[in-house]
Write an enzyme that holds these catalytic residues in place. Structure first.
Site, PDB file in Angstrom:
ATOM      1  CE  LYS A 198     -42.807   9.932 -39.063  1.00 48.12           C
ATOM      2  NZ  LYS A 198     -43.726   9.344 -38.066  1.00 48.12           N
ATOM      3  N   GLY A 222     -48.161   4.821 -37.397  1.00 52.42           N
ATOM      4  CA  GLY A 222     -48.761   4.707 -36.067  1.00 52.42           C
ATOM      5  C   GLY A 222     -49.499   5.989 -35.701  1.00 52.42           C
ATOM      6  CG  ASP A 249     -39.677   9.058 -33.019  1.00 53.49           C
ATOM      7  OD1 ASP A 249     -39.972   8.016 -32.411  1.00 53.49           O
ATOM      8  OD2 ASP A 249     -40.517   9.886 -33.390  1.00 53.49           O
TER       9      ASP A 249
HETATM   10  O1  SPQ Z   1     -46.177   7.361 -36.612  1.00 49.84           O
HETATM   11  P1  SPQ Z   1     -45.211   6.375 -36.085  1.00 49.84           P
HETATM   12  O2  SPQ Z   1     -45.066   5.228 -37.016  1.00 49.84           O
HETATM   13  O3  SPQ Z   1     -45.555   5.900 -34.693  1.00 49.84           O
HETATM   14  O4  SPQ Z   1     -43.802   7.138 -35.996  1.00 49.84           O
HETATM   15  C1  SPQ Z   1     -42.757   7.293 -35.042  1.00 49.84           C
HETATM   16  C2  SPQ Z   1     -41.446   7.508 -35.896  1.00 49.84           C
HETATM   17  O5  SPQ Z   1     -40.394   6.968 -35.595  1.00 49.84           O
HETATM   18  O6  SPQ Z   1     -41.550   8.278 -36.831  1.00 49.84           O
HETATM   19  C3  SPQ Z   1     -42.595   6.137 -34.059  1.00 49.84           C
HETATM   20  F1  SPQ Z   1     -42.350   4.999 -34.570  1.00 49.84           F
HETATM   21  O7  SPQ Z   1     -42.910   8.529 -34.305  1.00 49.84           O
HETATM   22  C4  SPQ Z   1     -43.908   8.759 -33.311  1.00 49.84           C
HETATM   23  C5  SPQ Z   1     -43.236   8.985 -31.964  1.00 49.84           C
HETATM   24  O8  SPQ Z   1     -42.444   7.891 -31.580  1.00 49.84           O
HETATM   25  C6  SPQ Z   1     -44.671  10.001 -33.718  1.00 49.84           C
HETATM   26  C7  SPQ Z   1     -45.440  10.619 -32.605  1.00 49.84           C
HETATM   27  C8  SPQ Z   1     -46.456  11.653 -32.900  1.00 49.84           C
HETATM   28  O9  SPQ Z   1     -46.421  12.260 -33.984  1.00 49.84           O
HETATM   29  O10 SPQ Z   1     -47.315  11.894 -32.019  1.00 49.84           O
HETATM   30  C9  SPQ Z   1     -45.216  10.290 -31.278  1.00 49.84           C
HETATM   31  C10 SPQ Z   1     -44.257   9.256 -30.854  1.00 49.84           C
HETATM   32  O11 SPQ Z   1     -44.951   8.043 -30.581  1.00 49.84           O
HETATM   33  P2  SPQ Z   1     -45.614   7.737 -29.155  1.00 49.84           P
HETATM   34  O12 SPQ Z   1     -46.029   6.274 -29.265  1.00 49.84           O
HETATM   35  O13 SPQ Z   1     -44.536   7.940 -28.158  1.00 49.84           O
HETATM   36  O14 SPQ Z   1     -46.759   8.600 -28.968  1.00 49.84           O
END
Ligand code: SPQ
Length: 426
Positions: A21, A93, A313
């Protein structure tokens, strides 16, 4: 409501989980800001990444699907157009935060909004430094919550120490820094996933890492280059766990991404004495490999510190794994779980308790005692894909059926999850 019931299941066969993703999002973004046509193979067609495609289309980028490939006709940073419509980031996010970094340097006005879960997630971690760089951003709660309106502009030289270990924050600032006239320096408290940095190099740009600090220059030209997206280790984690906690299991997961900033789950499996092996099949910038995992006799472990960003995650599924391991597993330093799609400390603990697990929340994580035979029952994903998939895997080790409320949300990261589960659960 989804109902799952298994009688002494084993997990057998071979599957290829969908594309990563994080890399899929970034392939669209970097394809769009490059000159030329980028072909992406292995792209994750989950709702989150489709939201990213939709937002870039609204900024004038032509993105087409041909068989299993995505073609992006890059326009360069300077070719993005003011969107006529609101940019809807759905549940993602990553889309919301990285897009804010792109928009911060764009000389036009735009509005970003997402779903109910996005509306609760803190954006000030990104909007505060982007405003310091020179962008004008406003929204609810003084620019912390969506909908957010952005008028980008000329960005200045910036030196920033991240208050939290977040790849989304780091990436947003890098994407803004790439549009600045000068240099941007970012210091990470702990190393987080580095797909953005790898994308920059892949598309012909330069970014330098020295210890915990990252330096990037603005105004770099990017040239289109095809991207191969490996399987998502965060999706594979559900099946690694499924095979490890059930009897007579032997499963091969093909082409799983093995970027070392993402392989914390492998370290945990090793620590817990899981029976598995990894064979590297591609050793380029985003390495991938096949993982063979078998039924395992698991022991407890401690998860915390620098390991947390490498498995953030996977914590919901690690919690389930720990319910089937002997001894007390402690997960700490994971406060960031509180600001994900749900508060994942509360969601994991309360939903697993409903199924009969011995699990307690702490201020920064959870404590799990095992092994416990789960009873099954009614549980709720709370609209969080990772909670939904964890509950589905819990059904494999539950005496009675598991009923999952709001299981549809799984499509944000793994649209074919239930098909794959029924393929390998015998
Ligand atoms: O995109 P989203 O909704 O934030 O997705 C998550 C997931 O579980 O798929 C978190 F809820 O993954 C993020 C991950 O936790 C994806 C990500 C990235 O692609 O940069 C980084 C992480 O978040 P963060 O807040 O630590 O930068």
């Amino acid at each position: 409501m989804k109902m799952l019931q298994f009688e002494n299941p084993s997990i057998q066969g071979e599957i290829k989980v969908p594309g990563d993703k994080s890399i899929s999002h970034r392939s669209i973004m970097f394809g769009a800001i490059s000159e030329g046509v980028t072909k992406v193979t292995g792209f994750l067609k989950g709702d989150d990444c489709l939201s990213t495609i939709d937002c870039f289309r609204k900024m004038g980028v032509t993105i087409t699907e041909k068989d299993d490939e995505i073609l992006i006709e890059g326009r360069g940073f300077k070719g993005l157009k003011e969107p006529r419509e609101i940019l809807d980031t759905g549940n993602s996010g990553t889309t919301t935060r990285l897009l804010l970094g792109v928009l911060a340097g764009q000389p036009f006005h735009s509005v970003i909004t997402g779903d109910e879960s996005i509306a609760k997630r803190p954006m000030n971690r990104v909007t505060v430094p982007l405003k310091e760089m020179g962008a004008t951003i406003d929204g609810r709660d003084d620019g912390n919550l969506t909908p957010l309106s952005v008028r980008g502009g000329k960005l200045k030289s910036f030196h920033y120490t991240l208050p939290v270990a977040s790849a989304q924050l780091k990436s947003a600032l890098i994407l803004a820094g790439l549009q600045s006239e000068e240099e941007t320096v970012i210091v990470e408290p702990e190393k987080t996933r580095d797909h953005t940095e790898k994308m920059i190099r892949h598309f012909g740009g330069e970014i330098v890492r020295e210890g915990t600090s990252i330096k990037v220059r603005g105004n770099q030209p990017f040239k289109a280059k095809d991207v191969r997206v490996p399987g998502d280790i965060s999706s594979a984690a559900f099946f690694l766990t499924a095979a490890a906690i059930t009897s007579n299991s032997s499963l091969i997961l093909k082409d799983v991404g093995l970027n070392e900033t993402r392989t914390g789950i492998i370290d945990v499996l090793r620590e817990m004495d899981a029976d598995f092996s990894v064979t590297l099949t591609n050793d380029d910038e985003e390495p991938q490999g096949d993982i063979l995992v078998k039924s395992s006799s698991l022991k407890n472990c401690e998860v915390g510190g620098e390991l947390i960003p490498r498995l953030i995650d996977e914590i919901p599924i690690i919690a389930l794994l720990a319910t089937q391991a002997s001894g007390k597993t402690v997960i700490r330093d994971a406060e960031e779980l509180k600001v994900k799609e749900t508060n994942r400390i509360d969601a994991v603990v309360e939903e697993l308790q409903k199924l009969g697990a011995d699990i307690t929340a702490t201020g920064d994580g959870m404590v799990i005692n095992g092994p416990v035979r789960l009873k099954g029952g009614y549980a709720d994903s709370r609209g969080d894909h990772r909670i939904g998939m964890m509950l589905a895997v819990a059904a494999l080790v539950s005496e009675g059926p598991v009923h999952i409320e709001n299981a549809d949300c799984i499509s944000v990261s793994y649209p074919t999850f239930f098909e794959d589960l029924s393929l390998v659960a015998k």
